[in-house]
Design an enzyme around this catalytic site. Structure first.
Site, PDB file in Angstrom:
ATOM      1  NE  ARG A 151      -4.248  -1.860   0.692  1.00 17.14           N
ATOM      2  CZ  ARG A 151      -4.026  -3.363   0.541  1.00 17.14           C
ATOM      3  NH1 ARG A 151      -2.821  -3.816  -0.361  1.00 17.14           N
ATOM      4  NH2 ARG A 151      -5.012  -4.134   0.794  1.00 17.14           N
ATOM      5  CB  CYS A 198      -8.591  -1.609   5.001  1.00 21.50           C
ATOM      6  SG  CYS A 198      -9.650  -3.378   4.747  1.00 21.50           S
TER       7      CYS A 198
HETATM    8  P1  FAD Z   1      -8.100   8.166  -4.559  1.00 21.87           P
HETATM    9  O1  FAD Z   1      -8.612   7.613  -3.440  1.00 21.87           O
HETATM   10  O2  FAD Z   1      -8.825   9.371  -5.437  1.00 21.87           O
HETATM   11  O3  FAD Z   1      -6.523   8.824  -4.068  1.00 21.87           O
HETATM   12  C1  FAD Z   1      -5.499   8.087  -3.266  1.00 21.87           C
HETATM   13  C2  FAD Z   1      -4.218   8.510  -3.558  1.00 21.87           C
HETATM   14  O4  FAD Z   1      -3.683   8.570  -4.621  1.00 21.87           O
HETATM   15  C3  FAD Z   1      -4.290  10.123  -3.375  1.00 21.87           C
HETATM   16  O5  FAD Z   1      -3.017  10.417  -2.769  1.00 21.87           O
HETATM   17  C4  FAD Z   1      -4.480  10.867  -4.796  1.00 21.87           C
HETATM   18  O6  FAD Z   1      -3.770  12.229  -4.663  1.00 21.87           O
HETATM   19  C5  FAD Z   1      -3.474   9.715  -5.102  1.00 21.87           C
HETATM   20  N1  FAD Z   1      -3.888   9.793  -6.648  1.00 21.87           N
HETATM   21  C6  FAD Z   1      -4.991   9.460  -7.495  1.00 21.87           C
HETATM   22  N2  FAD Z   1      -4.664   9.357  -8.872  1.00 21.87           N
HETATM   23  C7  FAD Z   1      -3.631   9.931  -9.084  1.00 21.87           C
HETATM   24  C8  FAD Z   1      -2.716  10.125 -10.015  1.00 21.87           C
HETATM   25  N3  FAD Z   1      -3.320   9.839 -11.375  1.00 21.87           N
HETATM   26  N4  FAD Z   1      -1.692  10.535  -9.911  1.00 21.87           N
HETATM   27  C9  FAD Z   1      -1.105  10.801  -8.796  1.00 21.87           C
HETATM   28  N5  FAD Z   1      -1.576  10.386  -7.631  1.00 21.87           N
HETATM   29  C10 FAD Z   1      -2.913  10.076  -7.731  1.00 21.87           C
HETATM   30  N6  FAD Z   1      -7.301  -0.762  -1.464  1.00 21.87           N
HETATM   31  C11 FAD Z   1      -6.772  -1.866  -1.724  1.00 21.87           C
HETATM   32  O7  FAD Z   1      -5.494  -1.700  -2.049  1.00 21.87           O
HETATM   33  N7  FAD Z   1      -7.015  -3.044  -1.790  1.00 21.87           N
HETATM   34  C12 FAD Z   1      -8.482  -3.592  -1.778  1.00 21.87           C
HETATM   35  O8  FAD Z   1      -8.834  -4.546  -1.788  1.00 21.87           O
HETATM   36  C13 FAD Z   1      -9.447  -2.300  -1.588  1.00 21.87           C
HETATM   37  N8  FAD Z   1     -10.523  -2.666  -1.523  1.00 21.87           N
HETATM   38  C14 FAD Z   1     -11.547  -1.306  -1.572  1.00 21.87           C
HETATM   39  C15 FAD Z   1     -12.980  -1.569  -1.623  1.00 21.87           C
HETATM   40  C16 FAD Z   1     -13.764  -0.569  -1.369  1.00 21.87           C
HETATM   41  C17 FAD Z   1     -15.268  -1.131  -1.334  1.00 21.87           C
HETATM   42  C18 FAD Z   1     -13.361   0.523  -1.228  1.00 21.87           C
HETATM   43  C19 FAD Z   1     -14.338   1.918  -1.478  1.00 21.87           C
HETATM   44  C20 FAD Z   1     -12.049   1.141  -1.384  1.00 21.87           C
HETATM   45  C21 FAD Z   1     -11.106  -0.132  -1.442  1.00 21.87           C
HETATM   46  N9  FAD Z   1      -9.783  -0.206  -1.541  1.00 21.87           N
HETATM   47  C22 FAD Z   1      -8.829  -1.048  -1.744  1.00 21.87           C
HETATM   48  C23 FAD Z   1      -9.266   1.206  -1.240  1.00 21.87           C
HETATM   49  C24 FAD Z   1      -8.796   2.112  -2.799  1.00 21.87           C
HETATM   50  O9  FAD Z   1      -9.930   1.579  -3.624  1.00 21.87           O
HETATM   51  C25 FAD Z   1      -7.351   1.834  -2.922  1.00 21.87           C
HETATM   52  O10 FAD Z   1      -6.629   2.595  -2.183  1.00 21.87           O
HETATM   53  C26 FAD Z   1      -7.323   2.691  -4.569  1.00 21.87           C
HETATM   54  O11 FAD Z   1      -5.916   2.648  -4.922  1.00 21.87           O
HETATM   55  C27 FAD Z   1      -7.705   4.294  -4.517  1.00 21.87           C
HETATM   56  O12 FAD Z   1      -7.692   4.736  -5.769  1.00 21.87           O
HETATM   57  P2  FAD Z   1      -8.363   5.947  -6.333  1.00 21.87           P
HETATM   58  O13 FAD Z   1      -8.330   6.312  -7.671  1.00 21.87           O
HETATM   59  O14 FAD Z   1      -9.832   5.903  -5.802  1.00 21.87           O
HETATM   60  O15 FAD Z   1      -7.574   7.208  -5.737  1.00 21.87           O
HETATM   61  N1  EPU Z   2     -11.408 -10.923  10.393  1.00 22.36           N
HETATM   62  C1  EPU Z   2     -12.350 -10.863  11.712  1.00 22.36           C
HETATM   63  N2  EPU Z   2     -13.112  -9.860  11.835  1.00 22.36           N
HETATM   64  C2  EPU Z   2     -13.271  -9.048  11.057  1.00 22.36           C
HETATM   65  C3  EPU Z   2     -12.542  -8.843   9.895  1.00 22.36           C
HETATM   66  C4  EPU Z   2     -11.759  -9.838   9.596  1.00 22.36           C
HETATM   67  O1  EPU Z   2     -11.756 -11.804  12.667  1.00 22.36           O
HETATM   68  O2  EPU Z   2     -14.104  -8.138  11.352  1.00 22.36           O
HETATM   69  C5  EPU Z   2     -10.179 -11.891  10.286  1.00 22.36           C
HETATM   70  C6  EPU Z   2     -10.814 -12.808   9.110  1.00 22.36           C
HETATM   71  O3  EPU Z   2     -11.605 -13.821   9.568  1.00 22.36           O
HETATM   72  C7  EPU Z   2      -9.606 -13.315   8.497  1.00 22.36           C
HETATM   73  C8  EPU Z   2      -8.534 -11.923   8.623  1.00 22.36           C
HETATM   74  O4  EPU Z   2      -9.149 -11.141   9.724  1.00 22.36           O
HETATM   75  O5  EPU Z   2      -8.978 -14.350   9.386  1.00 22.36           O
HETATM   76  C9  EPU Z   2      -8.315 -11.232   7.512  1.00 22.36           C
HETATM   77  O6  EPU Z   2      -9.517 -10.662   7.098  1.00 22.36           O
HETATM   78  P1  EPU Z   2      -9.981 -10.482   5.562  1.00 22.36           P
HETATM   79  O7  EPU Z   2      -9.621 -11.559   4.900  1.00 22.36           O
HETATM   80  O8  EPU Z   2     -11.224  -9.930   5.319  1.00 22.36           O
HETATM   81  O9  EPU Z   2      -8.627  -9.633   4.922  1.00 22.36           O
HETATM   82  P2  EPU Z   2      -8.135  -8.272   5.532  1.00 22.36           P
HETATM   83  O10 EPU Z   2      -6.670  -8.527   5.858  1.00 22.36           O
HETATM   84  O11 EPU Z   2      -8.918  -7.696   6.636  1.00 22.36           O
HETATM   85  C10 EPU Z   2      -6.980  -7.382   3.233  1.00 22.36           C
HETATM   86  C11 EPU Z   2      -7.061  -6.028   2.802  1.00 22.36           C
HETATM   87  C12 EPU Z   2      -8.087  -5.703   1.949  1.00 22.36           C
HETATM   88  C13 EPU Z   2      -8.515  -6.659   1.012  1.00 22.36           C
HETATM   89  C14 EPU Z   2      -8.601  -8.027   1.472  1.00 22.36           C
HETATM   90  C15 EPU Z   2      -8.854  -8.968   0.506  1.00 22.36           C
HETATM   91  C16 EPU Z   2      -5.758  -4.793   4.316  1.00 22.36           C
HETATM   92  C17 EPU Z   2      -5.622  -3.565   5.188  1.00 22.36           C
HETATM   93  N3  EPU Z   2      -6.933  -5.230   3.774  1.00 22.36           N
HETATM   94  O12 EPU Z   2      -7.945  -7.384   4.115  1.00 22.36           O
HETATM   95  O13 EPU Z   2      -7.852  -4.431   1.198  1.00 22.36           O
HETATM   96  O14 EPU Z   2      -9.568  -6.355   0.033  1.00 22.36           O
HETATM   97  O15 EPU Z   2      -7.484  -8.304   2.140  1.00 22.36           O
HETATM   98  O16 EPU Z   2      -7.716  -9.871   0.158  1.00 22.36           O
HETATM   99  O17 EPU Z   2      -4.660  -5.360   3.624  1.00 22.36           O
HETATM  100  C18 EPU Z   2      -8.154  -1.939   1.524  1.00 22.36           C
HETATM  101  O18 EPU Z   2      -6.847  -2.164   1.611  1.00 22.36           O
HETATM  102  O19 EPU Z   2      -8.680  -1.136   1.775  1.00 22.36           O
HETATM  103  C19 EPU Z   2      -8.741  -3.555   1.301  1.00 22.36           C
HETATM  104  C20 EPU Z   2     -10.162  -3.538   1.584  1.00 22.36           C
END
Ligand code: FAD
Ligand code: EPU
Length: 277
Positions: A151, A198
């Site tokens: 990240r 997250c």
């Molecule tokens: P923004 O949120 O708009 O911006 C984030 C940062 O990136 C800011 O610093 C912004 O200035 C910069 N930025 C954006 N575009 C550019 C550009 N073109 N050039 C330079 N900088 C830029 N993240 C995960 O890693 N794994 C997940 O599984 C995951 N699941 C998600 C699920 C949900 C439902 C939601 C709402 C979010 C989730 N996220 C997850 C978080 C998010 O989607 C990521 O962090 C994603 O990379 C953000 O991208 P964005 O385009 O929305 O950027």
């Molecule tokens: N867990 C709990 N309670 C909860 C949530 C999770 O006990 O309320 C336990 C689950 O049972 C599991 C462990 O925690 O044993 C991990 O949970 P999960 O599999 O949901 O994955 P996570 O580590 O919580 C990460 C990323 C997510 C990504 C998922 C899917 C981070 C901070 N989060 O979640 O990324 O979608 O794996 O692979 O790295 C994001 O970064 O915004 C994000 C959503």
């Protein structure tokens, strides 16, 4: 190019944030003009918590030539392209590399900046080249030069990701769809309510969501902001939450657990002084 004062609550997935002057740029000339004063770059707003007062800087949104991509995923892909659309194309074409990003509602630029991912793979894994605009010029970088880790990236100060080339390998439609199904299954416990994904990074070898859950914090509510009952690391907007409410929840978690915030915080946000559980 369009310039308008807009509430960022409308441009973020969590639906929180005050106004800013939004510059929607379509060409390099637009981008040059937009970057003549302090600015921030907005992607799809899916990792942002924006102050209720908005931000004083210009907010740059990528459109036009910065959002263009070839449906066969070859060549340059505009940083304003949405990951879910690229995922759909890669599944249709049987090209492997992006599957780990399934379900992430990001633009390519935001996914590069955050090195978005899951345990099945992250953005950096499938990048061949990244084009950045900074200090008045465009430059190309190999992913090894951009300091990617969990990240995290180390883009030069003030960089705008303008476009990328992907490194994908033909694997067949069935194989790609099967891997996407695995990632989809791993995301089943995530809530559908408005969030920014997250809120906290996972500490090494641990899951922030599990730690928050173990503290009994699920369901903790401040105003219209709540720690999701479904997943402890999702702080959700029940409708009409303020940045101050969301941020107070963050501070309440951090009072009990030493977790690092994953969200990007824009502007000044003060937690509310007194809140009851
Ligand atoms: P923004 O949120 O708009 O911006 C984030 C940062 O990136 C800011 O610093 C912004 O200035 C910069 N930025 C954006 N575009 C550019 C550009 N073109 N050039 C330079 N900088 C830029 N993240 C995960 O890693 N794994 C997940 O599984 C995951 N699941 C998600 C699920 C949900 C439902 C939601 C709402 C979010 C989730 N996220 C997850 C978080 C998010 O989607 C990521 O962090 C994603 O990379 C953000 O991208 P964005 O385009 O929305 O950027
Ligand atoms: N867990 C709990 N309670 C909860 C949530 C999770 O006990 O309320 C336990 C689950 O049972 C599991 C462990 O925690 O044993 C991990 O949970 P999960 O599999 O949901 O994955 P996570 O580590 O919580 C990460 C990323 C997510 C990504 C998922 C899917 C981070 C901070 N989060 O979640 O990324 O979608 O794996 O692979 O790295 C994001 O970064 O915004 C994000 C959503």
């Amino acid at each position: 190019m369009k310039i308008a004062r807009l509430p960022l609550a409308r441009l973020t997935t969590i639906g929180v944030g005050g106004e800013a002057e939004v510059w929607t740029v379509e060409t390099l000339a637009d981008l040059k003009a937009a970057t003549q004063a302090p600015y921030r770059v907005l992607g799809n707003g899916s990792n942002l918590l924006v102050s209720d007062a908005g931000v004083p800087e210009r907010v740059i949104r990528l459109a036009g030539e910065f959002a263009r991509w070839n449906p066969n995923l070859s060549g340059w892909i505009g940083a304003g392209a949405l990951l879910p659309s690229l995922l759909q194309a890669s599944a249709r074409l049987g090209l492997s590399g992006l599957e780990g990003l399934y379900g992430i509602p990001a633009q390519v630029g935001g996914a590069v900046k955050m090195n978005a991912g899951t345990r099945f793979g992250e953005m950096a894994d499938s990048l061949e080249l990244v084009e950045l605009y900074h200090d008045g010029r465009l430059e190309q970088y190999r992913p090894e030069e951009l300091g990617f880790s969990y990240r995290h990236s180390e883009l030069p100060q003030g960089s705008v990701v303008t476009r990328v080339k992907l490194r994908l390998t033909p694997a067949g439609v069935e194989a790609v769809r099967a891997k996407i199904a695995l990632v989809d299954a791993a995301r089943k416990g995530q809530p559908k309510k408005k969030s920014a994904g997250c809120a906290f990074k996972n500490p090494p070898g641990e899951a922030a969501g599990r730690l928050i859950d173990a503290q009994g914090l699920k369901g903790l509510t401040v105003g219209r902001a709540m720690i999701s009952h479904e997943h402890g690391n999702f702080l959700v907007n029940l409708g009409g939450a303020t940045a101050a409410e969301m941020y107070t929840l963050i501070r309440k978690v951090q009072a009990l657990l030493p977790l690092e915030v994953e969200w990007e915080i824009w502007g000044e946000i003060a937690p509310l002084a007194e809140v009851s559980r």
